[in-house]
Enzyme design. Structure first.
Site, short mmCIF file in Angstrom:
data_model
loop_
_atom_site.label_atom_id
_atom_site.label_comp_id
_atom_site.label_asym_id
_atom_site.label_seq_id
_atom_site.Cartn_x
_atom_site.Cartn_y
_atom_site.Cartn_z
N GLN A 660 0.81 -1.21 0.00
CA GLN A 660 0.00 0.00 0.00
C GLN A 660 0.85 1.26 0.00
OE1 GLN A 660 -2.97 0.79 -0.46
NE2 GLN A 660 -2.99 2.92 0.23
N GLU A 661 1.89 1.27 0.80
CA GLU A 661 2.67 2.50 0.99
C GLU A 661 3.54 2.84 -0.20
OE1 GLU A 661 2.60 4.71 3.27
OE2 GLU A 661 1.54 3.83 4.96
#
Length: 832
Positions: A660-661
C-alpha cells in the site's frame, strides 16, 4: 505524518548477530536455515561472494564491502577476485565515496579481462568525475563509454548534454540532446530531450530550428494531455514566425485531442477571436461549458441554438446546457424555468429526461431540499425502467443524509437496493443498509438485506453479502443455511476478501507450498499466457518481431544496464514509459510483467499485473495463481522474515503495508517526503536509527531495502504495542502519527491465532485487547488516507483480526476489492 514519540520504549533486535564495525553497529542477515553466518574468515570464498551479492541487493553496502574485502585479503588469486574488485569499487560509489570509488574503478579497468563489468565501470567513473565537478574528465569518460555502442549509449549522451548545458556550451548540449531524442530509449526521456533541444534553440535565437523540432516531437507525443501542451507551445512559436495558418491548424487539433483541458479553452478563445470558419459554435460552447467558462459560453450557446434544427434533440440538449450555464452563474430561478421547459417539451427524449433530473438538482441547490427529495423519488416511480432511476433514488438518499435524516435515507437506499440489486448503485446501497442495520444491532433486518445482496447483487459484494448473511445465520444456530450462504459467497468471489473468509468458515481454506520469494515457473507463466489468450485472442507465442516484442526486450535490457551503472531512476523511467505505452495491450503487458519479474524489478511487474487485472473482463474467470503472485509479490523474503520475527509481526502484515505504501518501489517518495519501501519520514528514520544503534544515518538510507524493512518493521511493531494490539489502530498510527490515531476509537482486538505457514516461522502472536468502538475494515482502509477517526461508520461489533492461511506461502491469494480501495486491509480479514 510518521511522527515518532520521543519517550518510546527502546526495542532491541533479538535473534540477530550484532557486531561492531569501525564506528558502526549493523544488523547481519542469517542463513536460510536460520543459523547466523560466521565471521568472513570462516566462510569459503564462493559463499562470501554470494553473501556480498545478497547484501548488495538489499542495499547493505557496508556489509557487502566487508565480505568483498575478506575475499581480496584471503585469496587474491581466486577466480572471484575480479568481481570482488568491481563490486567493492561499486560499493564505494553507492555510498558516495567518489574519490576512492574512482581510484578503485580505475585499478579494476587496468586489470586483464574484458566483459560487461568494464562498461559499467567506465560509466561509474564518469559519474564520479561529474560528482566531483571534474567535467572535462567526465565528458572524456562518457565519450569512451559511448564508443562501446552499448544499449544505453544514449543515456551517456544525456549525461553529457546536461554537463554541456551547465557549462554554457549550448551548441554541444543541443547536439547531445538531439542524439538522445532520436534513439529508441524511453519515449518519455526522448520527449524531454526534444523539449530541452527546442528550449536551447530558442535561447540561442534559432526559432526556425526549434520550429522544425516541434514537428519531430509531435510524431512522438501521443498522450492527449501531453500532446495538447506541446501543441500549445508550438502555436506560440508559429505565431512568432508569422505562420498563423499552422497555428490555427494546431489549435484545431488541440480541441480534437484534448477537449477537456485548459489548452482547449485557450484554443477555442483564440479561434473565436479570429472567427475561424472551421470552429462550430456547438463544439466551442461545450468546451467552454465543461471548463466552467460560463460567460464566454453563453453567446456561443445562443448562436448554436439558433443554428440547430427546431425542436430537435440537438437543440434541446443545447437549451439544457444554456440553462445549466445560467445555474453556474447563480441564476437559479431562470435556470429552473428553462430546465422545466426542456423537460416538458419532450419528456421521453434523452435530453428531456436529463433536464428533468437537472431541474430537481437545481431545486435542491436553491434550498428546496424536501421538494427535491420528493421529486427524485417521483422520477424513479414515473420512469422505473430508466437507467437514471437508481441515480435519482441515490441522490434523494444523499440529500436526506446531508439533513441528518439517516433513518429515512436508509429506507430510500433499502428500496433502491431491492428494486435494482443488480446495478452498481443498488449493490452499493445494499452494502450500506446491511452495515447500518448490523451496526444498530438490528440483525433481523440486516439478514434479508445481506441475503438479497448475495443472491442478486453484482461483483465481489455478493461474496460480502453471503458471508455476513452466513454469520448471522450461524448466530441463530441455523448452520445448514449458513453453509449454503458461505458456499454462495465462495463461488461469487473465490479470491476476494469475503470469499476467503467464507472458505475459512466452511473449513475449505487451502494452503500451498509456494514460499515467499519463490520463482515463478515456466508452467505458471504458461498458465497466465493461456488465461490472457482466452479473453484477448492473442498469445505471447505469436507476439514476435512484427508486433514489437524486440522493443519490449530492449526495455528490460536497458533497465538492467542502467541499474548496474548506478542510474536507477532512469531504469525505472524505462519501465514506466513502457507500461504507459503498452497499457492497453494485454499481451505486451504480460511480456513486460515476466521480464520485470525475471530482472527483479518488482514494482514494474506489480504494475503490469495490476493493469492486466484491470483489463480482464468479468467473464475471464478466476485469475491464475501467477497473476495473483504478481499483484501480491513477496520480495526480500529472508530479510522481511527476519525483521518481522524480531518485532513479532506477521510477515504478511508488513508485505501488505509495503504494497500500500510504496507498491514495492524502493525509491518511492511521497508528497510529504516519506521515503522507501516502508515510506518512513526522515525525522522518524533518524529517531529509529538512534534507538536501533545505526550510526551515521542519512535520510537517503531509507531508500535501501535493508534499512527500510528493518526500520519499518520496528516502527510498526512499536505502534502495535502502543495501540494495545489493534492492527487497524497501529496502521493508522503508522500512517498518520500516534497522536492522531490515539485521539479516536480503536478496533477492539481479540486473540490472534498463529498464522498458517509452510515455509516461515513467526513468533506466537500475543493476545491483545483494545478499547472503544469498532471500525469496519473498509472504513479504516479509506480513512488511512485522511484523518481516519472522522468517519461515522464505526459500527461493526466485536471485530478482531484473523489472518487465514494462504495459497502463496505466507500471503492470502488475491483478496482484491473491499469497498473502494485495494489497500493492505485487503489482506487482513476481520472476524465479526
Amino acid at each position: 505524518m510518521y511522527d515518532l514519540v520521543h519517550h518510546c520504549i527502546i526495542a532491541a533486535f533479538t535473534g540477530c548477530l550484532w557486531r561492531r564495525g569501525p564506528g558502526t553497529r549493523r544488523y547481519h542477515l542469517r542463513r536460510a536455515d536460520g543459523k547466523p553466518y560466521g565471521y568472513p574468515d570462516m566462510m569459503p570464498v564462493p559463499e562470501l561472494l554470494d553473501r556480498a551479492m545478497a547484501r548488495r541487493a538489499v542495499g547493505d553496502d557496508d556489509g557487502a564491502a566487508e565480505d568483498l574485502h575478506a575475499i581480496l585479503d584471503r585469496n587474491p588469486g581466486a577466480a572471484e577476485t575480479r568481481q570482488a574488485h568491481y563490486y567493492l569499487a561499486e560499493s564505494l560509489a553507492r555510498r558516495g565515496r567518489w574519490t576512492s570509488a574512482i581510484e578503485a574503478f580505475r585499478a579494476f579497468l587496468e586489470e586483464p579481462g574484458q566483459d560487461e563489468l568494464n562498461a559499467y565501470a567506465l560509466l561509474w567513473v564518469a559519474q564520479g568525475y561529474e560528482q566531483l565537478a571534474d567535467y572535462d574528465s567526465a565528458l572524456d569518460l562518457y565519450d569512451q563509454y559511448r564508443a562501446l555502442n552499448t544499449p544505453i549509449e544514449a543515456y551517456a549522451a544525456l549525461q553529457q548534454a546536461r554537463i554541456y548545458e551547465q557549462q554554457g556550451d549550448l551548441d554541444a548540449a543541443t547536439t547531445a540532446y538531439l542524439t538522445v531524442a532520436r534513439t529508441d530509449i524511453s519515449r518519455a526521456r526522448r520527449a524531454a530531450s526534444y523539449e530541452r533541444a527546442i528550449a536551447l534553440y530558442q535561447q540561442q535565437e534559432q526559432p526556425d530550428e526549434a520550429f522544425a523540432l516541434y514537428q519531430e516531437l509531435l510524431d512522438l507525443a501521443s498522450l492527449p494531455a501531453y500532446r495538447a501542451r506541446i501543441l500549445s507551445e508550438a502555436v506560440t512559436l508559429a505565431y512568432a514566425l508569422e505562420q498563423p495558418e499552422q497555428a490555427r491548424t494546431w489549435m484545431r487539433e488541440i480541441i480534437q485531442v484534448a477537449p477537456d483541458t485548459e489548452y482547449a479553452v485557450t484554443a477555442v478563445q483564440e479561434l473565436v477571436a479570429v472567427a475561424d470558419p472551421q470552429l462550430d459554435n456547438t463544439t466551442a460552447a461545450q468546451i467552454l461549458f465543461t471548463q466552467q467558462r460560463y460567460e464566454a459560453a453563453l453567446p456561443l450557446l445562443d448562436a448554436a441554438i439558433a443554428e440547430a434544427e427546431p425542436d430537435s434533440a440537438a437543440q434541446l440538449e443545447l437549451q439544457r446546457l444554456h440553462a445549466l450555464t445560467l445555474r453556474g452563474q447563480g441564476d437559479f430561478d431562470t435556470a429552473l424555468k428553462q430546465l422545466q421547459q426542456v423537460g416538458q417539451a419532450q419528456p421521453e427524449s434523452e435530453p428531456g429526461r436529463q433536464a428533468q433530473l437537472d431541474a430537481i438538482q437545481t431545486l435542491g441547490q436553491s434550498g428546496a431540499i424536501t421538494q427535491a427529495v420528493t421529486a427524485y423519488l417521483n422520477y424513479a416511480d414515473t420512469y422505473p425502467d430508466d437507467a437514471r432511476a437508481p441515480e435519482a433514488m441515490d441522490r434523494a438518499a444523499q440529500w436526506l443524509e446531508r439533513q441528518n435524516q439517516h433513518e429515512q435515507a436508509i429506507q430510500v437506499r433499502l428500496n433502491l437496493g431491492q428494486r435494482y440489486p443488480a446495478s452498481d448503485l443498488g449493490t452499493a446501497s445494499l452494502v450500506l443498509v446491511g452495515d447500518y442495520f448490523a451496526g444498530q444491532g438490528r440483525a433481523d433486518e440486516a439478514l434479508p438485506v445481506w441475503e438479497t445482496l448475495a443472491l442478486q447483487g453484482i461483483g465481489v459484494q455478493r461474496a460480502m453479502g453471503g458471508f455476513f448473511a452466513g454469520r448471522l445465520l450461524q448466530a441463530q444456530s441455523d448452520d445448514a443455511a449458513a453453509r449454503e450462504l458461505f458456499a454462495l459467497a465462495l463461488a461469487a468471489g473465490p479470491e476476494s476478501y469475503y470469499g476467503i473468509r467464507s472458505a475459512e468458515a466452511l473449513g475449505q481454506l487451502s494452503t500451498g507450498d509456494i514460499g515467499p520469494g519463490s520463482p515463478i515457473s515456466d508452467a505458471e507463466w504458461q498458465a497466465l499466457d493461456d488465461w490472457v489468450a482466452s479473453w484477448s485472442g492473442q498469445s505471447t507465442r505469436a507476439f514476435r518481431t512484427d508486433d514489437g516484442s524486440p522493443a519490449i526486450f530492449n526495455v528490460a535490457q536497458r533497465a538492467q544496464a542502467l541499474r548496474h551503472s548506478g542510474l536507477s531512476a532512469l531504469a525505472i523511467g524505462e519501465w514506466e514509459s513502457a507500461l504507459t505505452w503498452w497499457q492497453d495491450d494485454p499481451v505486451a503487458l504480460l511480456l513486460l510483467a515476466r521480464l520485470a519479474n525475471d530482472y527483479d524489478f518488482t514494482n514494474a511487474a506489480f504494475q503490469a499485473g495490476q493493469r492486466l487485472n484491470y483489463l480482464a473482463p468479468a467473464e475471464a474467470g478466476p485469475q491464475p495463481l501467477t497473476l495473483l503472485r504478481l499483484r501480491y509479490p513477496t520480495p526480500y523474503a529472508e530479510l522481511v522474515a527476519q525483521a518481522a520475527q524480531t518485532h513479532q509481526l506477521d510477515p504478511r502484515l508488513f508485505y501488505s503495508l509495503m504494497r500500500q505504501e510504496s507498491q514495492f518501489q524502493i525509491d518511492a517518495t511521497s508528497w510529504a517526503g516519506a521515503r522507501g519501501l516502508a515510506q518512513i519520514m526522515p525525522s522518524t528514520g533518524d529517531n529509529i536509527a538512534q534507538n536501533l544503534g545505526f550510526s551515521d544515518f542519512h535520510p537517503d538510507h531509507l531508500y535501501h531495502p535493508y534499512v527500510s524493512i528493518q526500520f519499518g518493521t520496528y516502527y510498526l511493531g512499536l505502534q502495535l504495542e502502543r495501540m494495545q494490539g489493534s492492527v487497524q489502530g497501529a496502521l493508522a498510527a503508522y500512517n498518520g502519527g500516534f497522536g492522531n490515531a490515539s485521539a479516536g476509537p480503536m478496533v477492539p482486538a481479540c486473540p490472534i491465532p498463529k498464522p498458517l505457514s509452510l515455509r516461515l516461522t513467526t513468533p506466537k502472536p500475543k493476545t491483545m485487547c483494545a478499547r472503544s468502538t469498532p471500525i469496519t475494515v473498509s472504513t479504516v482502509s479509506s480513512m488511512l488516507h485522511r484523518n481516519w477517526y472522522h468517519s461515522a461508520n464505526a459500527h461493526r461489533a466485536q471485530a478482531c483480526l484473523l489472518v487465514p492461511g494462504s495459497h502463496i506461502g505466507m500471503l492470502p491469494t488475491g483478496l482484491g476489492a473491499v469497498g473502494v480501495a485495494r489497500t493492505f486491509f485487503d489482506m487482513l480479514p476481520v472476524c465479526v
